[in-house]
Motif scaffolding. Structure first.
Motif, PDB file in Angstrom:
ATOM      1  N   ASN B 184       8.131   7.340   2.514  1.00 30.27           N
ATOM      2  CA  ASN B 184       9.219   7.970   3.269  1.00 30.27           C
ATOM      3  C   ASN B 184      10.570   7.847   2.562  1.00 30.27           C
ATOM      4  O   ASN B 184      11.613   8.081   3.178  1.00 30.27           O
ATOM      5  N   ALA B 185      10.547   7.441   1.298  1.00 30.17           N
ATOM      6  CA  ALA B 185      11.808   7.268   0.558  1.00 30.17           C
ATOM      7  C   ALA B 185      11.783   8.093  -0.727  1.00 30.17           C
ATOM      8  O   ALA B 185      10.713   8.365  -1.276  1.00 30.17           O
ATOM      9  N   ASN B 186      12.965   8.504  -1.178  1.00 32.80           N
ATOM     10  CA  ASN B 186      13.061   9.167  -2.482  1.00 32.80           C
ATOM     11  C   ASN B 186      13.474   8.120  -3.506  1.00 32.80           C
ATOM     12  O   ASN B 186      14.541   7.522  -3.394  1.00 32.80           O
ATOM     13  N   VAL B 187      12.609   7.919  -4.490  1.00 33.18           N
ATOM     14  CA  VAL B 187      12.846   6.851  -5.453  1.00 33.18           C
ATOM     15  C   VAL B 187      13.105   7.451  -6.833  1.00 33.18           C
ATOM     16  O   VAL B 187      12.296   8.240  -7.323  1.00 33.18           O
ATOM     17  N   ASN B 188      14.241   7.121  -7.420  1.00 34.52           N
ATOM     18  CA  ASN B 188      14.543   7.588  -8.781  1.00 34.52           C
ATOM     19  C   ASN B 188      14.725   6.391  -9.701  1.00 34.52           C
ATOM     20  O   ASN B 188      15.653   5.602  -9.520  1.00 34.52           O
ATOM     21  N   SER B 189      13.824   6.274 -10.687  1.00 34.08           N
ATOM     22  CA  SER B 189      13.896   5.135 -11.610  1.00 34.08           C
ATOM     23  C   SER B 189      15.155   5.209 -12.447  1.00 34.08           C
ATOM     24  O   SER B 189      15.570   6.285 -12.866  1.00 34.08           O
ATOM     25  N   LEU B 190      15.753   4.045 -12.698  1.00 34.15           N
ATOM     26  CA  LEU B 190      16.931   3.976 -13.572  1.00 34.15           C
ATOM     27  C   LEU B 190      16.505   3.359 -14.893  1.00 34.15           C
ATOM     28  O   LEU B 190      15.587   2.539 -14.935  1.00 34.15           O
ATOM     29  N   ARG B 191      17.193   3.745 -15.964  1.00 29.53           N
ATOM     30  CA  ARG B 191      16.904   3.121 -17.248  1.00 29.53           C
ATOM     31  C   ARG B 191      17.602   1.760 -17.246  1.00 29.53           C
ATOM     32  O   ARG B 191      18.796   1.668 -16.966  1.00 29.53           O
ATOM     33  N   SER B 192      16.825   0.704 -17.531  1.00 30.21           N
ATOM     34  CA  SER B 192      17.402  -0.634 -17.448  1.00 30.21           C
ATOM     35  C   SER B 192      17.592  -1.225 -18.836  1.00 30.21           C
ATOM     36  O   SER B 192      16.761  -1.004 -19.723  1.00 30.21           O
ATOM     37  N   LEU B 193      18.681  -1.967 -19.014  1.00 31.21           N
ATOM     38  CA  LEU B 193      18.923  -2.641 -20.299  1.00 31.21           C
ATOM     39  C   LEU B 193      17.789  -3.623 -20.576  1.00 31.21           C
ATOM     40  O   LEU B 193      17.324  -3.767 -21.690  1.00 31.21           O
ATOM     41  N   ASP B 194      17.338  -4.298 -19.510  1.00 29.26           N
ATOM     42  CA  ASP B 194      16.223  -5.239 -19.630  1.00 29.26           C
ATOM     43  C   ASP B 194      14.944  -4.489 -19.253  1.00 29.26           C
ATOM     44  O   ASP B 194      14.744  -4.129 -18.096  1.00 29.26           O
ATOM     45  N   PHE B 195      14.070  -4.278 -20.252  1.00 31.85           N
ATOM     46  CA  PHE B 195      12.858  -3.481 -20.007  1.00 31.85           C
ATOM     47  C   PHE B 195      11.949  -4.124 -18.957  1.00 31.85           C
ATOM     48  O   PHE B 195      11.109  -3.461 -18.372  1.00 31.85           O
ATOM     49  N   SER B 196      12.106  -5.452 -18.790  1.00 36.48           N
ATOM     50  CA  SER B 196      11.199  -6.161 -17.884  1.00 36.48           C
ATOM     51  C   SER B 196      11.781  -6.297 -16.478  1.00 36.48           C
ATOM     52  O   SER B 196      11.208  -6.967 -15.632  1.00 36.48           O
ATOM     53  N   ARG B 197      12.946  -5.718 -16.252  1.00 36.11           N
ATOM     54  CA  ARG B 197      13.570  -5.774 -14.928  1.00 36.11           C
ATOM     55  C   ARG B 197      13.993  -4.367 -14.512  1.00 36.11           C
ATOM     56  O   ARG B 197      15.183  -4.026 -14.493  1.00 36.11           O
ATOM     57  N   PRO B 198      13.010  -3.522 -14.153  1.00 39.10           N
ATOM     58  CA  PRO B 198      13.334  -2.140 -13.806  1.00 39.10           C
ATOM     59  C   PRO B 198      14.053  -2.054 -12.463  1.00 39.10           C
ATOM     60  O   PRO B 198      13.853  -2.913 -11.605  1.00 39.10           O
ATOM     61  N   SER B 199      14.891  -1.041 -12.298  1.00 40.01           N
ATOM     62  CA  SER B 199      15.434  -0.794 -10.957  1.00 40.01           C
ATOM     63  C   SER B 199      15.419   0.697 -10.680  1.00 40.01           C
ATOM     64  O   SER B 199      15.151   1.517 -11.562  1.00 40.01           O
ATOM     65  N   ALA B 200      15.722   1.017  -9.441  1.00 35.43           N
ATOM     66  CA  ALA B 200      15.695   2.416  -9.026  1.00 35.43           C
ATOM     67  C   ALA B 200      16.791   2.643  -7.996  1.00 35.43           C
ATOM     68  O   ALA B 200      17.277   1.704  -7.375  1.00 35.43           O
ATOM     69  N   THR B 201      17.169   3.906  -7.881  1.00 34.28           N
ATOM     70  CA  THR B 201      18.039   4.288  -6.767  1.00 34.28           C
ATOM     71  C   THR B 201      17.120   4.843  -5.684  1.00 34.28           C
ATOM     72  O   THR B 201      16.264   5.678  -5.962  1.00 34.28           O
ATOM     73  N   VAL B 202      17.279   4.335  -4.473  1.00 36.44           N
ATOM     74  CA  VAL B 202      16.398   4.765  -3.383  1.00 36.44           C
ATOM     75  C   VAL B 202      17.233   5.462  -2.326  1.00 36.44           C
ATOM     76  O   VAL B 202      18.278   4.946  -1.911  1.00 36.44           O
ATOM     77  N   VAL B 203      16.799   6.654  -1.945  1.00 39.03           N
ATOM     78  CA  VAL B 203      17.530   7.418  -0.926  1.00 39.03           C
ATOM     79  C   VAL B 203      16.658   7.544   0.316  1.00 39.03           C
ATOM     80  O   VAL B 203      15.498   7.961   0.238  1.00 39.03           O
ATOM     81  N   PHE B 204      17.231   7.142   1.450  1.00 43.13           N
ATOM     82  CA  PHE B 204      16.557   7.309   2.747  1.00 43.13           C
ATOM     83  C   PHE B 204      17.304   8.393   3.523  1.00 43.13           C
ATOM     84  O   PHE B 204      18.512   8.262   3.748  1.00 43.13           O
ATOM     85  N   GLU B 205      16.587   9.454   3.894  1.00 46.15           N
ATOM     86  CA  GLU B 205      17.241  10.518   4.671  1.00 46.15           C
ATOM     87  C   GLU B 205      16.576  10.580   6.037  1.00 46.15           C
ATOM     88  O   GLU B 205      15.566  11.237   6.220  1.00 46.15           O
ATOM     89  N   GLY B 206      17.112   9.835   6.971  1.00 49.72           N
ATOM     90  CA  GLY B 206      16.486   9.752   8.298  1.00 49.72           C
ATOM     91  C   GLY B 206      15.053   9.290   8.199  1.00 49.72           C
ATOM     92  O   GLY B 206      14.161   9.793   8.890  1.00 49.72           O
ATOM     93  N   ALA B 207      14.806   8.321   7.298  1.00 52.38           N
ATOM     94  CA  ALA B 207      13.436   7.864   7.039  1.00 52.38           C
ATOM     95  C   ALA B 207      12.902   7.061   8.216  1.00 52.38           C
ATOM     96  O   ALA B 207      13.590   6.165   8.713  1.00 52.38           O
ATOM     97  N   PRO B 208      11.659   7.355   8.670  1.00 55.17           N
ATOM     98  CA  PRO B 208      11.067   6.570   9.753  1.00 55.17           C
ATOM     99  C   PRO B 208      11.035   5.093   9.349  1.00 55.17           C
ATOM    100  O   PRO B 208      10.626   4.763   8.227  1.00 55.17           O
ATOM    101  N   ALA B 209      11.489   4.216  10.239  1.00 50.37           N
ATOM    102  CA  ALA B 209      11.599   2.797   9.883  1.00 50.37           C
ATOM    103  C   ALA B 209      11.094   1.918  11.015  1.00 50.37           C
ATOM    104  O   ALA B 209      11.171   2.295  12.182  1.00 50.37           O
ATOM    105  N   VAL B 210      10.574   0.756  10.661  1.00 52.07           N
ATOM    106  CA  VAL B 210      10.153  -0.219  11.673  1.00 52.07           C
ATOM    107  C   VAL B 210      11.224  -1.294  11.748  1.00 52.07           C
ATOM    108  O   VAL B 210      11.573  -1.901  10.728  1.00 52.07           O
ATOM    109  N   ARG B 211      11.753  -1.497  12.959  1.00 50.19           N
ATOM    110  CA  ARG B 211      12.840  -2.460  13.116  1.00 50.19           C
ATOM    111  C   ARG B 211      12.245  -3.858  13.308  1.00 50.19           C
ATOM    112  O   ARG B 211      11.393  -4.063  14.170  1.00 50.19           O
TER     113      ARG B 211
END
Lengths: 259, 364
Positions: B184-211
């Motif tokens: 339920n999320a849009n995930v875009n990988s980011l290029r990381s300086l440390d190859f072993s520590r990847p990160s991403a930008t995650v976008v939630f657009e009214g994403a169904p969630a469990v509280r």
């Protein structure tokens, strides 16, 4: 099925090993003690057989007090219990005496299978499994690269110079394994936590009913007469290439019988 | 909070065994050198290594409540993080097991199914930070109406490998914890300086969630989980710093110049002494916490993360310099540690940010 795995604490494989000047025996304090690498394959094989057929795995070792660390490491891989033969009178025992001790520790306990690593990385004699089998009057299948148990029949592939032989034996039997046989597991967090709670029996030579005159350095059939440190590496030969570099290298290789 | 993280579960011998297991599993899998192979990787994760460490060895359950199959406490978390840091293992122990695990553990019964997923090796990614990658209760990226989550979170660790996200979202009653499935999320990988520590930008657009928490009680749980995580990052920094120190010490004893080992030159000795002090100060700071000497985990976390961030960068820079030409090569591991030092320093707030936080905590 009830399986015993005999393990040995050896000096760290990568450490420089030293002999003691006074007794000509291995200076065990000079390097960290680790579980003999080939014994890890033996433990793994026992665990796999018990996982497939049910039963228990008992780790057996003979060694000084700190060999208990090695016993614990092997148990933390998933074994059920341990036996530690700990007796200062055993120090300096040769292979013949060691096999007598292990045989005494193993006999009468109804093991279906006794597994060894094919050799220890310090002494590298590969004779203990055969000696123990002989003393216990059991079939021996050494240098196994594959082991299967079906009921009371054991089938194994024994590594040879030309490939392997397929052998079978009736249990109980003694097996030694080579590193091709499996990929030993790492001790898990749970295994490490459980290891200290597993029962470990500590026995002396007297407990085993052994005559003190047949064990220890005094009873050894061989003795180290003399030893010397490995000579330092000789300095290399520098050949300056003044047009004849190739010939000089070829000459060197010819004298060293490489070509 | 319903869960209190124990200090330790293993005795000192067992902890050494655990360290040996973790170190051997990572080095026998080829690390730190194998990090080079991740340069072109989409996920920055070594799934085989994670499966070995998480499932076979059981690291994905460290520090979790016993009811979820958890085992061990803070001392085990820090020991594991140090060994993984020493080997630069590309696995989400700190972000999934520690940060997500501790946040979920603070949520009580409702989080049980998600804790069990983490404890079986599934990867969760924390989405709790603001646009600068910091956790701050006054500035977070997501909002929620109670059933859905909206917002964009930058620098979510191992976001591309996560099966679900643990999200901090502002509600009408304050900050609470939500779970959003990765589907339920849009995930875009980011290029990381440390190859072993990847990160991403995650976008939630009214994403169904469990509280998982209500009434703004999520804030305290997240703050505590972040403090534990900062300690784990400091342990990662310690492992990496010590590895750099050790390899540099080995090198200066064999590298010869002007007919003698370079380690015999006074100028090199002084630099190594300074470097050792950087490492030892961090070790002391962490051992204070694992020996139960921390009165206030937040303060110790800020101290260790700020010291670790500066000292790891200095240590890795020294390692490159003292290795001379070989230290600048692609094949040498020195730059891989340098990259990790930069990542660790930025993750959850750099040294200056942590010092500022410490000043506030101490009412300066």
């Amino acid at each position: 099925m009830k399986i015993a795995v005999c393990v040995k604490q050896v000096p760290d494989t990568w450490a420089e090993k030293k002999l003691k000047a006074d007794t000509s025996t291995l200076d065990r304090e000079s390097a960290d003690g680790v579980l003999n690498e080939l014994d890890e394959y033996a433990v793994e094989q026992a665990l796999q057989l018990v996982e497939a057929n049910g039963g228990e795995v008992v780790i057996v070792t003979m060694g000084p007090e700190r060999a208990a660390e090695t016993l614990r490491k092997a148990i933390s891989m998933g074994a059920d219990a341990g036996i530690h033969v700990l007796d200062n009178n055993l120090a300096g025992s040769d292979a013949i005496a060691t096999s007598a001790v292990l045989a005494k520790a193993l006999e009468g306990r109804d093991f279906d299978l006794i597994i060894f690593g094919s050799e220890s990385t310090d002494a590298r004699m590969s004779v203990i499994p055969a000696m123990v089998a002989e003393r216990l009057g059991l079939a021996q299948v050494t240098f196994a690269q594959k082991v299967n148990v079906d009921g009371t029949t054991l089938t194994a592939e024994r590594v040879t110079d030309y490939g392997f032989d397929t052998l079978s034996a009736t249990l109980p039997a003694v097996v030694s394994v080579v590193e091709k046989i499996n990929e030993p597991r790492y001790p898990s967090f749970k295994g490490i936590m459980a290891a200290k709670k597993k029962p470990v029996e500590t026995l002396t030579a007297t407990d085993l009913g052994l005559d003190p005159s047949v064990v220890g350095a005094g009873a050894a059939w061989s003795a180290v007469a003399d030893f010397a440190a490995r000579p330092p590496k000789p300095a290399g030969v520098v050949i300056s290439d003044e047009g004849s570099g190739g010939t000089s290298i070829a000459d060197y290789l010819t004298t060293s019988k490489f070509i | 909070m319903s869960f209190e993280l124990p200090l330790a579960a293993l005795d000192s011998e067992e902890l050494i065994d655990l360290r040996n297991t973790v170190r051997s599993a990572a080095t026998e899998s080829g690390y730190p050198t194998a990090v080079l192979e991740l340069e072109k990787s989409e996920t920055g994760l070594d799934p085989e290594l994670w499966s070995l460490l998480a499932q076979d060895i059981g690291l994905c359950a460290v520090g979790l409540p016993e009811s979820a199959g958890g085992l061990g406490g803070l001392a085990e978390i820090l020991a594991v993080a140090e060994e993984l840091g020493a080997t630069l293992a590309p696995v989400p122990f700190i972000s999934s097991t520690v940060l997500c695990g501790q946040i979920l553990a603070s949520c009580g019964e409702s989080a049980a199914p998600y804790l069990e997923r983490i404890a079986t090796g599934e990867i969760a990614s924390p989405a709790v930070t603001n646009a600068r990658g910091l956790w701050s209760a006054t500035d977070i990226s997501c909002t929620s109406d109670g059933n859905t989550v909206s917002g964009s979170v930058r620098f979510t660790p191992f976001g591309a490998s996560a099966t679900f996200f643990v999200v901090a979202a502002r509600t009408r009653s304050g900050i609470d914890v939500f779970v959003v499935e990765a589907s339920n999320a849009n995930v875009n990988s980011l290029r990381s300086l440390d190859f072993s520590r990847p990160s991403a930008t995650v976008v939630f657009e009214g994403a169904p969630a469990v509280r998982l928490s209500t009434g703004g009680t999520g804030e305290a749980g997240i703050s505590h989980a972040v403090d534990v995580t900062l300690m784990a990052v400091a342990a990662d920094q310690l492992g990496g710093s010590q590895a750099c120190f050790d390899m540099t010490l080995d090198y200066i004893k064999v590298r010869r110049q002007f007919n003698r080992e370079i380690g015999s030159f006074q100028a090199i000795k002084h630099r190594m002494t300074d470097a050792l002090m950087l490492v030892e100060m961090l070790r002391s700071g962490i051992e204070k916490v694992t020996s139960g000497g921390a009165q206030d985990l937040s303060a110790d976390a800020a101290i260790n993360k700020s010291w670790g961030s500066d000292s790891y960068i200095s240590m890795t820079a020294e390692a490159i310099q003292l290795h001379g030409g070989i230290g600048f090569t692609w094949e040498h591991t020195a730059h891989l540690y340098f990259r990790r030092a930069r990542y660790d320093a930025a993750f959850l707030g750099d040294a200056a940010y942590q010092r500022e936080r410490l000043a506030t905590l101490l009412n300066w």
